[in-house]
Design a protein around this motif. Structure first.
Motif, PDB file in Angstrom:
ATOM      1  N   TRP A 169      47.778  53.156  49.286  1.00 46.03           N
ATOM      2  CA  TRP A 169      47.787  51.763  49.703  1.00 46.03           C
ATOM      3  C   TRP A 169      49.062  51.436  50.463  1.00 46.03           C
ATOM      4  CZ3 TRP A 169      43.511  48.970  49.480  1.00 46.03           C
ATOM      5  CH2 TRP A 169      42.518  49.332  48.551  1.00 46.03           C
TER       6      TRP A 169
ATOM      7  N   GLU B 254      43.098  48.974  40.159  1.00 49.82           N
ATOM      8  CA  GLU B 254      44.456  49.468  40.017  1.00 49.82           C
ATOM      9  C   GLU B 254      44.943  49.187  38.586  1.00 49.82           C
ATOM     10  OE1 GLU B 254      47.121  50.777  42.593  1.00 49.82           O
ATOM     11  OE2 GLU B 254      45.124  51.647  42.656  1.00 49.82           O
TER      12      GLU B 254
ATOM     13  N   GLN C 160      37.883  53.857  46.105  1.00 52.66           N
ATOM     14  CA  GLN C 160      38.466  53.876  44.771  1.00 52.66           C
ATOM     15  C   GLN C 160      37.490  53.273  43.776  1.00 52.66           C
ATOM     16  OE1 GLN C 160      42.671  52.897  44.668  1.00 52.66           O
ATOM     17  NE2 GLN C 160      42.350  51.663  42.845  1.00 52.66           N
TER      18      GLN C 160
ATOM     19  N   ARG D 281      39.445  43.441  45.725  1.00 55.60           N
ATOM     20  CA  ARG D 281      39.311  44.634  46.572  1.00 55.60           C
ATOM     21  C   ARG D 281      38.051  44.459  47.401  1.00 55.60           C
ATOM     22  NH1 ARG D 281      37.806  49.950  44.327  1.00 55.60           N
ATOM     23  NH2 ARG D 281      38.109  48.919  42.332  1.00 55.60           N
TER      24      ARG D 281
ATOM     25  N   ARG E  76      48.508  56.081  45.732  1.00 55.45           N
ATOM     26  CA  ARG E  76      47.061  56.189  45.950  1.00 55.45           C
ATOM     27  C   ARG E  76      46.685  55.878  47.393  1.00 55.45           C
ATOM     28  NH1 ARG E  76      43.725  54.040  40.699  1.00 55.45           N
ATOM     29  NH2 ARG E  76      45.147  54.758  39.085  1.00 55.45           N
TER      30      ARG E  76
ATOM     31  N   GLU F  58      42.062  59.610  36.234  1.00 58.02           N
ATOM     32  CA  GLU F  58      41.829  59.723  37.675  1.00 58.02           C
ATOM     33  C   GLU F  58      42.764  60.730  38.320  1.00 58.02           C
ATOM     34  OE1 GLU F  58      41.523  56.099  39.844  1.00 58.02           O
ATOM     35  OE2 GLU F  58      40.698  55.030  38.122  1.00 58.02           O
TER      36      GLU F  58
ATOM     37  N   ARG G 131      43.793  50.767  52.746  1.00 60.03           N
ATOM     38  CA  ARG G 131      43.738  52.159  52.310  1.00 60.03           C
ATOM     39  C   ARG G 131      42.517  52.812  52.947  1.00 60.03           C
ATOM     40  NH1 ARG G 131      40.868  54.841  48.141  1.00 60.03           N
ATOM     41  NH2 ARG G 131      41.990  56.572  47.157  1.00 60.03           N
TER      42      ARG G 131
END
Length: 212
Positions: free
Chosen positions: A162, A185, A181, A134, A160, A211, A176
């Motif tokens: 993406w 994931e 975040q 990420r 989320r 979350e 995203r």
């Protein structure tokens, strides 16, 4: 530094590690002992000129060519990571890769990825099935991307936010926008090492519930 920060260096280490990683499915090589990208880009990205091939390593001389069938995996990596990436003329015009390369360049520019040391790379998987990271231009930048190279069967959650930005055989990039975040994931947390690259994935279902 003695040149007034006007000198740069070709990142041969990143090229070598990346070549071996995609050739032998040894993607764990792309993560160093401190969890950073291997090579100069993980140490001094502002001075690291990344490349897949040039007129010496590839082309007609082919002294140290990148694996032909893995070239786009290499570009998916260097164009989504810090450093100063170069695209080889031959790959654009002779190999007819202009289209997919433009897509990767667009993602890089849109996400604001540069050679800055502020660029955040969170390597969330690096084993014998693939590499997943990420990336964002800074810790608080709402524009983020996920890059995956390899055969790992995985994609980030559309729930989320993406969305797939570009992909090809062996690679994919998702983007995203929104609050950064904080956690990986689901299904990505695992201990990674060169000695034991196939350790089981930790169940993240509880974290996902927290979350949500």
């Amino acid at each position: 530094n003695s040149t007034g920060k006007r000198a740069f260096a070709f990142d041969f280490t990143t090229k070598g590690v990346l070549m071996q990683a995609v050739k032998a499915s040894e993607y764990w090589r792309l993560r160093d002992s401190q969890g950073k990208p291997a090579g100069l880009i993980g140490v001094w990205p502002e001075r690291a000129v990344t490349f897949i091939d040039n007129h010496d390593t590839g082309s007609t001389q082919a002294h140290w060519p990148f694996p032909n069938d893995k070239v786009m995996l290499g570009y998916a990596y260097i164009l989504t990571h810090p450093g100063i990436p170069c695209i080889f003329y031959d790959h654009i015009f002779d190999w007819k890769l202009k289209g997919p390369l433009q897509e990767l360049v667009h993602v890089r520019k849109d996400r604001g990825i540069t050679c800055s040391s502020k660029t955040v790379v969170k390597i969330e998987r690096a084993d014998n099935t693939g590499y997943i990271a990420r990336v964002q231009s800074s810790a608080d930048d709402p524009k983020q991307l996920y890059v995956k190279i390899g055969t790992a069967m995985w994609s980030p959650s559309a729930d989320r936010g993406w969305g797939l930005a570009t992909s090809g055989p062996g690679y994919a990039v998702w983007i995203r926008d929104g609050i950064p975040q904080p956690k990986p994931e689901p299904g990505l947390r695992r201990t990674v090492s060169s000695e034991r690259p196939f350790l089981p994935i930790v169940d993240d279902s509880e974290d996902l519930e927290d979350e949500m």
